[in-house]
Design a protein around this motif. Sequence first.
Motif, PDB file in Angstrom:
ATOM      1  N   ALA A 102       0.966  90.283  55.550  1.00  0.00           N
ATOM      2  CA  ALA A 102       0.542  88.731  55.431  1.00  0.00           C
ATOM      3  C   ALA A 102       1.627  88.284  56.551  1.00  0.00           C
ATOM      4  O   ALA A 102       1.180  87.063  57.113  1.00  0.00           O
ATOM      5  CB  ALA A 102       1.247  88.137  54.235  1.00  0.00           C
ATOM      6  N   GLU A 103       2.471  89.086  57.121  1.00  0.00           N
ATOM      7  CA  GLU A 103       3.366  88.403  58.050  1.00  0.00           C
ATOM      8  C   GLU A 103       2.908  88.945  59.603  1.00  0.00           C
ATOM      9  O   GLU A 103       3.318  88.335  60.556  1.00  0.00           O
ATOM     10  CB  GLU A 103       4.728  89.010  57.750  1.00  0.00           C
ATOM     11  CG  GLU A 103       5.574  88.418  56.634  1.00  0.00           C
ATOM     12  CD  GLU A 103       6.878  89.049  56.646  1.00  0.00           C
ATOM     13  OE1 GLU A 103       7.190  90.161  56.925  1.00  0.00           O
ATOM     14  OE2 GLU A 103       7.709  88.269  55.857  1.00  0.00           O
ATOM     15  N   ASN A 104       1.932  89.686  59.637  1.00  0.00           N
ATOM     16  CA  ASN A 104       1.449  90.004  60.751  1.00  0.00           C
ATOM     17  C   ASN A 104       0.604  88.503  61.591  1.00  0.00           C
ATOM     18  O   ASN A 104      -0.031  87.818  60.668  1.00  0.00           O
ATOM     19  CB  ASN A 104       0.183  90.852  60.638  1.00  0.00           C
ATOM     20  CG  ASN A 104       0.633  92.410  60.386  1.00  0.00           C
ATOM     21  OD1 ASN A 104       1.964  92.498  60.809  1.00  0.00           O
ATOM     22  ND2 ASN A 104      -0.132  93.324  59.989  1.00  0.00           N
ATOM     23  N   LEU A 105       0.634  88.384  62.603  1.00  0.00           N
ATOM     24  CA  LEU A 105       0.024  87.565  63.476  1.00  0.00           C
ATOM     25  C   LEU A 105      -1.511  87.467  63.714  1.00  0.00           C
ATOM     26  O   LEU A 105      -2.045  88.568  63.861  1.00  0.00           O
ATOM     27  CB  LEU A 105       0.631  87.194  64.830  1.00  0.00           C
ATOM     28  CG  LEU A 105       2.129  87.022  64.905  1.00  0.00           C
ATOM     29  CD1 LEU A 105       2.869  86.819  66.127  1.00  0.00           C
ATOM     30  CD2 LEU A 105       2.455  85.445  64.017  1.00  0.00           C
ATOM     31  N   PRO A 106      -2.179  86.697  63.684  1.00  0.00           N
ATOM     32  CA  PRO A 106      -3.612  86.748  63.947  1.00  0.00           C
ATOM     33  C   PRO A 106      -3.985  87.133  65.376  1.00  0.00           C
ATOM     34  O   PRO A 106      -3.257  86.650  66.157  1.00  0.00           O
ATOM     35  CB  PRO A 106      -4.299  85.144  63.430  1.00  0.00           C
ATOM     36  CG  PRO A 106      -3.076  84.419  63.901  1.00  0.00           C
ATOM     37  CD  PRO A 106      -1.745  85.039  63.239  1.00  0.00           C
ATOM     38  N   PHE A 107      -5.166  87.721  65.434  1.00  0.00           N
ATOM     39  CA  PHE A 107      -5.545  88.229  66.994  1.00  0.00           C
ATOM     40  C   PHE A 107      -6.731  87.401  67.556  1.00  0.00           C
ATOM     41  O   PHE A 107      -7.850  87.472  66.795  1.00  0.00           O
ATOM     42  CB  PHE A 107      -5.873  89.790  66.824  1.00  0.00           C
ATOM     43  CG  PHE A 107      -6.409  90.380  68.007  1.00  0.00           C
ATOM     44  CD1 PHE A 107      -5.441  90.470  69.116  1.00  0.00           C
ATOM     45  CD2 PHE A 107      -7.561  90.424  68.312  1.00  0.00           C
ATOM     46  CE1 PHE A 107      -5.852  91.159  70.141  1.00  0.00           C
ATOM     47  CE2 PHE A 107      -8.225  91.049  69.368  1.00  0.00           C
ATOM     48  CZ  PHE A 107      -7.099  91.324  70.613  1.00  0.00           C
ATOM     49  N   LEU A 108      -6.490  86.771  68.320  1.00  0.00           N
ATOM     50  CA  LEU A 108      -7.485  85.894  68.902  1.00  0.00           C
ATOM     51  C   LEU A 108      -7.962  84.905  68.114  1.00  0.00           C
ATOM     52  O   LEU A 108      -9.132  84.503  67.928  1.00  0.00           O
ATOM     53  CB  LEU A 108      -8.491  86.664  69.609  1.00  0.00           C
ATOM     54  CG  LEU A 108      -8.129  87.758  70.854  1.00  0.00           C
ATOM     55  CD1 LEU A 108      -9.416  88.385  71.238  1.00  0.00           C
ATOM     56  CD2 LEU A 108      -7.405  86.912  71.832  1.00  0.00           C
ATOM     57  N   ALA A 109      -7.225  84.250  67.043  1.00  0.00           N
ATOM     58  CA  ALA A 109      -7.505  83.533  66.117  1.00  0.00           C
ATOM     59  C   ALA A 109      -6.535  82.613  65.646  1.00  0.00           C
ATOM     60  O   ALA A 109      -5.444  82.974  65.853  1.00  0.00           O
ATOM     61  CB  ALA A 109      -8.590  84.274  64.993  1.00  0.00           C
ATOM     62  N   GLU A 110      -6.811  81.527  64.998  1.00  0.00           N
ATOM     63  CA  GLU A 110      -5.743  80.565  64.276  1.00  0.00           C
ATOM     64  C   GLU A 110      -5.218  81.384  62.923  1.00  0.00           C
ATOM     65  O   GLU A 110      -3.985  81.201  62.589  1.00  0.00           O
ATOM     66  CB  GLU A 110      -6.268  79.319  63.908  1.00  0.00           C
ATOM     67  CG  GLU A 110      -6.547  78.625  65.371  1.00  0.00           C
ATOM     68  CD  GLU A 110      -6.872  77.074  65.145  1.00  0.00           C
ATOM     69  OE1 GLU A 110      -6.850  76.744  63.953  1.00  0.00           O
ATOM     70  OE2 GLU A 110      -7.432  76.526  66.114  1.00  0.00           O
ATOM     71  N   LYS A 111      -6.171  82.093  62.308  1.00  0.00           N
ATOM     72  CA  LYS A 111      -5.851  82.405  60.848  1.00  0.00           C
ATOM     73  C   LYS A 111      -6.104  83.820  60.571  1.00  0.00           C
ATOM     74  O   LYS A 111      -6.841  84.634  61.153  1.00  0.00           O
ATOM     75  CB  LYS A 111      -6.456  81.598  59.771  1.00  0.00           C
ATOM     76  CG  LYS A 111      -6.016  80.153  59.777  1.00  0.00           C
ATOM     77  CD  LYS A 111      -4.645  79.981  58.961  1.00  0.00           C
ATOM     78  CE  LYS A 111      -4.387  78.562  58.498  1.00  0.00           C
ATOM     79  NZ  LYS A 111      -3.195  78.376  57.820  1.00  0.00           N
ATOM     80  N   ARG A 112      -5.056  84.509  59.692  1.00  0.00           N
ATOM     81  CA  ARG A 112      -5.651  85.745  59.090  1.00  0.00           C
ATOM     82  C   ARG A 112      -5.856  85.484  57.575  1.00  0.00           C
ATOM     83  O   ARG A 112      -5.461  84.489  57.025  1.00  0.00           O
ATOM     84  CB  ARG A 112      -4.360  86.706  59.208  1.00  0.00           C
ATOM     85  CG  ARG A 112      -4.124  87.699  60.502  1.00  0.00           C
ATOM     86  CD  ARG A 112      -2.988  88.384  60.510  1.00  0.00           C
ATOM     87  NE  ARG A 112      -2.869  88.967  59.362  1.00  0.00           N
ATOM     88  CZ  ARG A 112      -3.511  90.277  59.113  1.00  0.00           C
ATOM     89  NH1 ARG A 112      -4.618  90.573  60.026  1.00  0.00           N
ATOM     90  NH2 ARG A 112      -3.359  90.911  58.237  1.00  0.00           N
ATOM     91  N   LEU A 113      -6.654  86.463  57.191  1.00  0.00           N
ATOM     92  CA  LEU A 113      -7.065  86.286  55.497  1.00  0.00           C
ATOM     93  C   LEU A 113      -6.501  87.627  55.162  1.00  0.00           C
ATOM     94  O   LEU A 113      -7.234  88.639  55.267  1.00  0.00           O
ATOM     95  CB  LEU A 113      -8.249  85.900  55.533  1.00  0.00           C
ATOM     96  CG  LEU A 113      -9.141  85.733  54.074  1.00  0.00           C
ATOM     97  CD1 LEU A 113      -8.127  84.699  53.322  1.00  0.00           C
ATOM     98  CD2 LEU A 113     -10.466  85.602  54.084  1.00  0.00           C
ATOM     99  N   VAL A 114      -5.913  87.756  54.017  1.00  0.00           N
ATOM    100  CA  VAL A 114      -5.307  88.758  53.297  1.00  0.00           C
ATOM    101  C   VAL A 114      -5.658  88.676  51.864  1.00  0.00           C
ATOM    102  O   VAL A 114      -5.330  87.743  51.130  1.00  0.00           O
ATOM    103  CB  VAL A 114      -3.736  89.289  53.292  1.00  0.00           C
ATOM    104  CG1 VAL A 114      -3.399  90.274  52.521  1.00  0.00           C
ATOM    105  CG2 VAL A 114      -3.472  89.322  54.785  1.00  0.00           C
ATOM    106  N   ILE A 115      -6.494  89.265  51.419  1.00  0.00           N
ATOM    107  CA  ILE A 115      -7.157  89.246  49.840  1.00  0.00           C
ATOM    108  C   ILE A 115      -6.652  90.699  49.070  1.00  0.00           C
ATOM    109  O   ILE A 115      -7.018  91.732  49.507  1.00  0.00           O
ATOM    110  CB  ILE A 115      -8.667  89.405  49.981  1.00  0.00           C
ATOM    111  CG1 ILE A 115      -9.157  88.012  50.866  1.00  0.00           C
ATOM    112  CG2 ILE A 115      -9.215  89.120  48.340  1.00  0.00           C
ATOM    113  CD1 ILE A 115     -10.504  88.015  50.993  1.00  0.00           C
ATOM    114  N   VAL A 116      -5.934  90.423  48.093  1.00  0.00           N
ATOM    115  CA  VAL A 116      -5.559  91.225  47.125  1.00  0.00           C
ATOM    116  C   VAL A 116      -6.346  91.279  45.920  1.00  0.00           C
ATOM    117  O   VAL A 116      -6.085  90.317  45.044  1.00  0.00           O
ATOM    118  CB  VAL A 116      -3.954  91.300  46.685  1.00  0.00           C
ATOM    119  CG1 VAL A 116      -3.440  92.390  46.104  1.00  0.00           C
ATOM    120  CG2 VAL A 116      -3.156  91.092  48.118  1.00  0.00           C
ATOM    121  N   LYS A 117      -7.256  92.304  45.496  1.00  0.00           N
ATOM    122  CA  LYS A 117      -7.970  92.248  44.423  1.00  0.00           C
ATOM    123  C   LYS A 117      -7.327  92.961  43.392  1.00  0.00           C
ATOM    124  O   LYS A 117      -6.630  93.944  43.715  1.00  0.00           O
ATOM    125  CB  LYS A 117      -9.542  92.850  44.842  1.00  0.00           C
ATOM    126  CG  LYS A 117     -10.423  92.026  45.744  1.00  0.00           C
ATOM    127  CD  LYS A 117     -11.736  92.441  45.638  1.00  0.00           C
ATOM    128  CE  LYS A 117     -12.647  91.244  46.312  1.00  0.00           C
ATOM    129  NZ  LYS A 117     -14.142  91.667  46.563  1.00  0.00           N
TER     130      LYS A 117
END
Length: 361
Positions: A69-84
């Motif tokens: 979750a603390e990683n920065l997005p790559f060439l985008a504004e957001k990252r999405l982390v999903i924990v199922k």
Amino acid sequence: MEYYVGLKNSLERGIIAPVYLFHGEEEYLKEKAISMFKDYLLPGAADFNLDIIDGEGTGTEISTVISLAENLPFLAEKRLVIVKKAPWFKGKGKSKVTGAKVEKQDKSDGNEELFFKYLNDPSPSTCLIFVTGDPVDRRKKLFKAIESSGRVIDFKSLKAAEMVNWVIERFKHAGKKISPPAARLLVDANGRLGLMNLYNEVEKLMTFAWDKKEVSPQDVEMVVVLNLEQNIFTVVDEAVVGNLSRALAGIRELLTLKEPPVKILTMLGRQFRLAIQAEALVKEGCPERELAGRLGVHDFVARKALGQARKSGPARLRYALEQLSSMDAAIKKGRQDFLPAIENTLINLNRIGDGNIKSIP
């Protein structure tokens, strides 16, 4: 379905919380919600900015989730982390997936403070979504922390009317049409198992009736598998409103499907008993929305039982239950045959009103 529509509207307005907890039993809408987040947040760089984790997988720890979750997005504004299958919010109850008893557990791996620290100051460039189908413990500090820093959404099972509207809209979206009675029959037969199952039945119906202008109840009966419980609902529905021929037809259909008479009697007795209990609870002041929980059944079953009680009356229901009990004992001892015995009971139930039960021998 308001919770889902509200979530969709928030996404479209760009209102996105840093952390979500999706729980509840409606799995189809959970998956649809996750797809919405993917489409909205990661239109062109999903591979670089999406992490999907199995929360119950070997080596999955809170520290791993926080690190992603603390990683920065790559060439985008957001990252999405999903924990199922997120295991950190479980309470006592039954798994919505397996039905097995779930004990309260806390897979915090000693890093709970790290979790709290992140929730107090979540990364603004990451959307972190926890997903679980198990009962959650709302008293847990982690649950309350997500409520405070993000959003908790209970994916509740839809009401029958909502499911009917959903079915009609699914057909409309596909350029087809289904009559309201057909949609209701489809929901009555399969809605209790959730939208995922209903979706599959809708697809099956569309394939079957691809050349028809409108899907009818007869089409539904030909294609959809009506389970034992739904057939029992139908028999009791017809019996309490005096449709004797339809009630008997339902019994004969169950016998044709090779259902054992003892099992049919057990299910009929259960439904009449639920109807009696439902009416008694409502008279005692139990709100209808709490009825399912008090009876320990699905909401659809509780509403069906209450409707049957209101159409029949308590004395007729008790008469039916007593007759079924006597019939069960007589059949097991070989003194009666099932079909003539059940026919006689339904005929008597049809002849009487709630005030003259005692006149029937």
